[in-house]
Design a protein around this motif. Structure first.
Motif, PDB file in Angstrom:
ATOM      1  N   ALA A   4       0.712  -1.460  -0.247  1.00  0.00           N
ATOM      2  CA  ALA A   4       0.206  -0.049  -0.132  1.00  0.00           C
ATOM      3  C   ALA A   4       0.893   1.487   0.241  1.00  0.00           C
ATOM      4  O   ALA A   4       1.849   1.612   0.701  1.00  0.00           O
ATOM      5  N   TRP A   5       0.560   2.171  -0.512  1.00  0.00           N
ATOM      6  CA  TRP A   5       0.745   3.718  -1.275  1.00  0.00           C
ATOM      7  C   TRP A   5       0.326   4.610  -0.840  1.00  0.00           C
ATOM      8  O   TRP A   5      -0.671   4.853  -2.074  1.00  0.00           O
ATOM      9  N   VAL A   6       0.412   5.413   0.602  1.00  0.00           N
ATOM     10  CA  VAL A   6      -0.566   6.998   0.603  1.00  0.00           C
ATOM     11  C   VAL A   6       0.360   7.688  -0.075  1.00  0.00           C
ATOM     12  O   VAL A   6       0.779   7.852   1.286  1.00  0.00           O
ATOM     13  N   HIS A   7       0.704   8.495  -1.258  1.00  0.00           N
ATOM     14  CA  HIS A   7       1.605   9.452  -1.440  1.00  0.00           C
ATOM     15  C   HIS A   7       0.427  10.897  -0.315  1.00  0.00           C
ATOM     16  O   HIS A   7      -0.609  11.295  -1.484  1.00  0.00           O
ATOM     17  N   SER A   8       0.682  11.768   0.253  1.00  0.00           N
ATOM     18  CA  SER A   8      -0.196  13.042   0.369  1.00  0.00           C
ATOM     19  C   SER A   8      -0.470  13.942  -0.756  1.00  0.00           C
ATOM     20  O   SER A   8      -1.442  14.308  -0.552  1.00  0.00           O
ATOM     21  N   PHE A   9       0.432  14.417  -1.659  1.00  0.00           N
ATOM     22  CA  PHE A   9       0.419  14.908  -2.616  1.00  0.00           C
ATOM     23  C   PHE A   9      -0.809  14.460  -3.598  1.00  0.00           C
ATOM     24  O   PHE A   9      -1.859  14.984  -4.439  1.00  0.00           O
ATOM     25  N   GLU A  10      -0.832  12.939  -3.222  1.00  0.00           N
ATOM     26  CA  GLU A  10      -2.226  12.106  -4.555  1.00  0.00           C
ATOM     27  C   GLU A  10      -3.395  12.237  -3.827  1.00  0.00           C
ATOM     28  O   GLU A  10      -4.656  12.273  -4.364  1.00  0.00           O
ATOM     29  N   HIS A  11      -3.586  13.546  -2.448  1.00  0.00           N
ATOM     30  CA  HIS A  11      -4.780  13.210  -2.052  1.00  0.00           C
ATOM     31  C   HIS A  11      -4.844  14.582  -1.402  1.00  0.00           C
ATOM     32  O   HIS A  11      -6.253  14.535  -0.102  1.00  0.00           O
TER      33      HIS A  11
END
Length: 229
Positions: A151-158
């Motif tokens: 799982a990869w959660v990048h702040s800039f994508e959200h």
């Protein structure tokens, strides 16, 4: 050989596994964490090394850090504004930012791979939740670490940044495990510690480790295994 079923999960902030050899304007750094490339030669750039620290007090630099991680554009603006606050670095501000983005510019901690291998070997699913302005998967892949994470959660994508509960909640959904079964590991008390407000357990690593040094990640392994069913 079949892999064991996931018994829990751990999320990691980028800097608990890797550390850039370039400064972050929101964190204190030791001399061993100062810039490479043009910024590593202050005599060639008008005293740049001392000037980068002085630049952090400039109103424009301070303002640029607000909401830095909510988009790729904001992240680039924050760093290039900081670099450009030093006259000797202004001409190479964009080049320094591209250096920061380059996978080879990041160094894994000495105990990162061993810890990740042990965690996955015990069936613990792993993910990354990071305040960042670009996709980190190529960086982890460059160092052979991407295979440990699902799982990869990048702040800039959200369009947000930690400690927004939405980031932690999204990561939990990605791995399909409840927040109460999750351990967040990071190095920023306010940002990463905010996971506790979202129902996750949290471990904040002590500051001061140099790039490539032993980070003390054995404590993470002990915590994860102690809480696994």
């Amino acid at each position: 050989m079949p892999q064991p079923a996931a018994r829990g999960k751990r999320f990691s902030d980028t800097t608990s596994v890797l550390w850039p050899a370039q400064e972050d304007p929101r964190h204190e750094t030791s001399p061993r964490q100062r810039p490479r490339g043009p910024a590593a030669h202050p005599r060639r750039h008008g005293g740049a090394e001392g000037g980068t620290y002085a630049g952090l007090a400039q109103p424009a630099v301070v303002a640029a850090q607000r909401g830095r991680d909510v988009s790729a554009a904001a992240h680039r603006h924050a760093f290039t504004t900081w670099y450009a606050s030093v006259p000797g670095l202004a001409p190479v501000a964009e080049a320094l930012y591209e250096q920061l983005r380059s996978p080879e510019h990041w160094r894994p901690y000495a105990d990162a791979a061993e810890t990740l291998e042990a965690l996955t070997g015990h069936g613990i699913a792993l993910g990354v939740v990071s305040d960042v302005g670009w996709d980190l998967r190529p960086t982890f892949a460059h160092h052979g670490l991407d295979r440990y994470f699902s799982a990869w959660v990048h702040s800039f994508e959200h369009d947000t940044e930690k400690p927004d509960p939405a980031l932690f909640a999204h990561a939990c959904r990605e791995l399909g495990v409840a927040p109460a079964e999750t351990l967040m590991v990071g190095d920023h008390p306010a940002k990463d510690g905010g996971a506790a407000g979202s129902g996750l357990r949290c471990y904040v690593l002590p500051a001061g480790a140099a790039p490539g040094a032993v980070r003390g990640l054995d404590a993470v392994l002990n915590l994860a295994l102690a809480s696994s069913p």
